[in-house]
Design a protein around this motif. Sequence first.
Motif: not given
Length: 605
Positions: A538-553
């Motif tokens: 919360e309040g942070r800009t985040s960039f996530i790279i992930a092969h598990r698509l369940s983690t970025i829904k």
Amino acid sequence: MARNRYDMDEVLEDNFDIDQLKRLGRYISPHKKKMGGVIFLMLSSSALTMMVPIFFQRIMDIYIPEKNMRMIALMSFLTLLVAAYSAVSLRLKIKTMSVIGQSIIHSIRSDIFCHLQELPFSYYDDRPHGKIQVRVVNYVNSLSDLLSNGIVNTITDLCNLIFIILFMLFCDARLTLICLCGLPLLTAVVILIKKKQHRAWQIQSNKQSNLNAYIAESINGIRVTQSFVREQENTGIFNGLSRGYRKSWMHAIKFNFIMGPSVDMISAITTAFVYVLGIRWILAPDATLTVGVLIAFTAYIGRFWAPINTLAAFYNSLLTAISYLERIFETIDEPVRVKDAPGAKELPPIHGDVEFKDVSFSYEEGSKILDSINFKVKQGQTYAIVGPTGAGKSTIVNLISRFYNVDSGQILIDGHDISKYTIRSLRTQMGVMMQDSFIFAGTIMDNIRYGNMNATDEEVIEAAKTVCAHDFISSMENGYYTEVNERGSRLSAGQRQLISFARALLANPKILILDEATSSIDTETELLLQKGLARLLEGRTSFIIAHRLSTIKNADCIMYVADGAILEKGTHEELLAQKGAYYDLYMSQFDFLMQDAKKEKEESA
């Protein structure tokens, strides 16, 4: 692609570069007063020892015939005093020059290490780490004898030669000219072998570098080696490299051994002529030479060729050192391609708005990884980046942290072009967790605190709890003060990632980058981790790279990157509705999970 593997020799310099010695002189300059004192001490000692043959000459020609025991005793006592002074001078010289030599080595090693800290990722991408390490350790160590003894010995020996020649002329000019006739022969030998000797030592340094690179690679990859039963093959490669090193060393040392025997041979020839002619002149009817003078002169002959032998050894060391200095200064001169621009300012406290404007990038010229990338991220948003391997996902987040320079375009944070601000002020406001969860030797507490050295123990523990690392850390023998090895070999891959995650979160960044942060975490721990991260993101800009698509829904936006471009962009639901590349990727994972679950159900039944 690495342009310098363990089985590839580095480029050789054709010429003997005297500028390398000038650069070395800048490291020596701060110690010149102490070195001057040592040189004075050694010269005074040398000048006094030059008197000893004169003492013996007077004893032989005057005091023995006169049976003057008082003067014989005095000459003997003076000889003992000179020997004592020489011994004390030598001890002080060894002690002082050892300190000076090691101080210079420390300065060189410090400069090369500090420079390595500033070099960008691209430098390390291109070179085996063993070849970098050999320059910091082995090559610098090889200068030790040259700096501790060689320089002072050379200066004092050159002055000694002048003293000796003057004393020899004082004894007999004719015999002196006979001795000096050997110097042109020695000069011819030096000229003949100089270039070949320099090249031989360059080749030897290359083979040593190759061997060191393979040893470092083999140690880092020992688990893979043993898993694939590659011990014999690797031993064969090692032996081949070791034989190459041995052969190159033997070839190089052959030239070094030419110098010593050459000096000895020339010395023996000139000494023989001195004896033959000296005895003839003693026995001549007019007796133009005395026995005492010949004895004194033969004593000077040994002293005359001793410093020349030392100078020859120094010359050998110098040629060896030049080949190492070339590599050392080559590393120090390696341009820091990612550095603060002239007049760069401190980046003010950021909010987290990130924008890519027509950003293009390539690791190698002519092969673009990213081509005119454009997107905007608002403060507090979470952007996920997906796509095939090698599409440029990690490259995008590496460019945000300025681990590489863009080829063209701009990256803006809060509207500020990051290329115009200091790297330190940028990276201290970011938290980065890369694919390689590197663990340093030390305690778990120290490893987590690496993200914020001012953090308290309580803050470290809170960060560990947030990423679900607290339970496994507490169960270890000394909890947070458990010692772990380099690269965390005592920890599982998932545990290393959780510690690295806590390290990144402890920095309390405005921009958080997670590059495959959950790739080694089991599904159960991942579910717990998601709960803790929801509050922390919360309040942070985040960039996530992930092969598990369940983690970025739940990401605010998902970008599908391929072929150097953003092919699709939107929320999870929007991209599924498009039934494009993301949809195909998601469905392939979903089908795989369904098949895996079905298989488990059948096995349990």
